[in-house]
Write an enzyme that holds these catalytic residues in place. Structure first.
Site, PDB file in Angstrom:
ATOM      1  N   GLY A  35      19.652 -28.965 -43.889  1.00  0.00           N
ATOM      2  CA  GLY A  35      21.086 -29.232 -44.366  1.00  0.00           C
ATOM      3  C   GLY A  35      21.729 -29.893 -43.079  1.00  0.00           C
ATOM      4  CG  HIS A  36      22.231 -27.818 -39.493  1.00  0.00           C
ATOM      5  ND1 HIS A  36      21.345 -26.751 -39.494  1.00  0.00           N
ATOM      6  CD2 HIS A  36      23.569 -27.225 -38.956  1.00  0.00           C
ATOM      7  CE1 HIS A  36      22.151 -25.457 -39.326  1.00  0.00           C
ATOM      8  NE2 HIS A  36      23.549 -26.006 -39.193  1.00  0.00           N
ATOM      9  CD  GLU A 149      30.485 -30.009 -51.602  1.00  0.00           C
ATOM     10  OE1 GLU A 149      29.750 -29.966 -52.506  1.00  0.00           O
ATOM     11  OE2 GLU A 149      31.497 -30.941 -51.640  1.00  0.00           O
TER      12      GLU A 149
END
Ligand code: PAF
Length: 281
Positions: A35-36, A149
């Site tokens: 995700g990062h 998000e």
């Protein structure tokens, strides 16, 4: 890869940037995952210079144990970033470097965005987030800053904070990255046992069905259905499921045309708190 730990070094690195080039900031608390990586990849594609901050911010933890248990994996994080680009600047300061002697948290006016969901269950959390993100933005002076998000409420709150504090930066929201099972990627997933990690896929499955149901049923009916579904999963304790206006984050009263809605969920899997959300229309 340049690793810096002090504000002074950061200032000197920033002053060496070409003034015609843009700077992208990706604030993180480390324990980096895909995700990062997606935020950093986007930042690299849109800016000549990218700074990734790695700082476990104590003022946003309302639970001491949660702070203590937060994984610290600087070496692995640096290896992951190095694979993305050797030009990344990593800013990994100590708590003293950022807060000096006192962990002072600023108080912000978030227009009610902080009063619901995470704000309701995590006392003062968003003032802590605002404090550190404002400090990082003022230190790094980026043109753009990137946030996932998965923390959609945090994203809205940061947008509000830069507006009220009049900080000239574009806040870029990036889509949630999921494990193959659908579970939203999070540093906390590492703390789940193999069987709970598998079971936690139920969170996103439920959000998807809730989205389908929301097409024809009222928010209230969907809400009750979700509560009932979680009762069948005693290992997953539902903390909240809420459908809100996606912009104001105010809970829905009655469905209206031309309003964007979003569903938010927080679940405990053992002592690991997992959150997720989904756009409903
Ligand atoms: O989302 C996070 O990891 C943190 O809340 C942030 C934005 C890096 C601030 O500490």
């Amino acid at each position: 890869m340049t690793l810096i730990t002090t504000k002074k070094e950061l200032e000197s690195v920033i002053s060496s940037f070409d003034k015609k080039e843009t700077v992208g900031l990706v604030p993180t608390m480390g324990a980096l995952h895909m995700g990062h990586a997606s935020l950093v990849t986007k930042a690299l594609s849109e800016n000549e210079n990218v700074i990734v901050s790695i700082f476990v911010n104590p003022t946003q933890f309302n639970n001491k144990e949660d702070l203590q248990k937060y994984p610290k994996t600087l070496e692995t994080d640096i290896n992951l970033l190095q694979k993305l680009s050797s030009a990344i600047i990593v800013f990994a300061p100590t708590v003293e470097e950022i807060y000096a002697d006192a962990l002072v948290t600023k108080s912000y006016e978030f227009d009610g965005l902080d009063k619901v969901m995470e704000g309701e269950f995590r006392d003062n959390h968003f003032n802590g987030v605002g404090t550190i993100v404002e400090a990082l933005l003022l230190l790094t002076k980026p043109h753009r800053a990137y946030f996932g998000e998965k923390d959609f409420q945090q994203l809205q709150i940061i947008k509000k904070m830069v507006q009220t504090q009049q900080i000239a930066v574009e806040i870029v929201g990036c889509p949630i990255v999921r494990e193959p099972s659908g579970l939203a990627m999070s540093s906390r997933n590492e703390r789940l046992s193999a069987s709970l990690r598998k079971e936690a896929a139920f969170i996103f499955e439920t959000l998807n069905v809730a989205k389908r149901k929301f097409g024809t049923k009222s928010a209230n009916v969907v809400q009750k259905w979700v509560v009932n579904e979680f009762q069948k999963h005693p290992n997953l304790e539902l903390e909240y499921f809420t459908i809100t206006n996606a912009n104001t984050l105010k809970p829905i009263l009655r469905k209206q045309k031309n309003i964007k809605y979003r569903a938010f969920i927080a679940v405990y899997a053992d002592d690991v708190r997992l959150i997720d959300n989904i756009a409903l229309n």
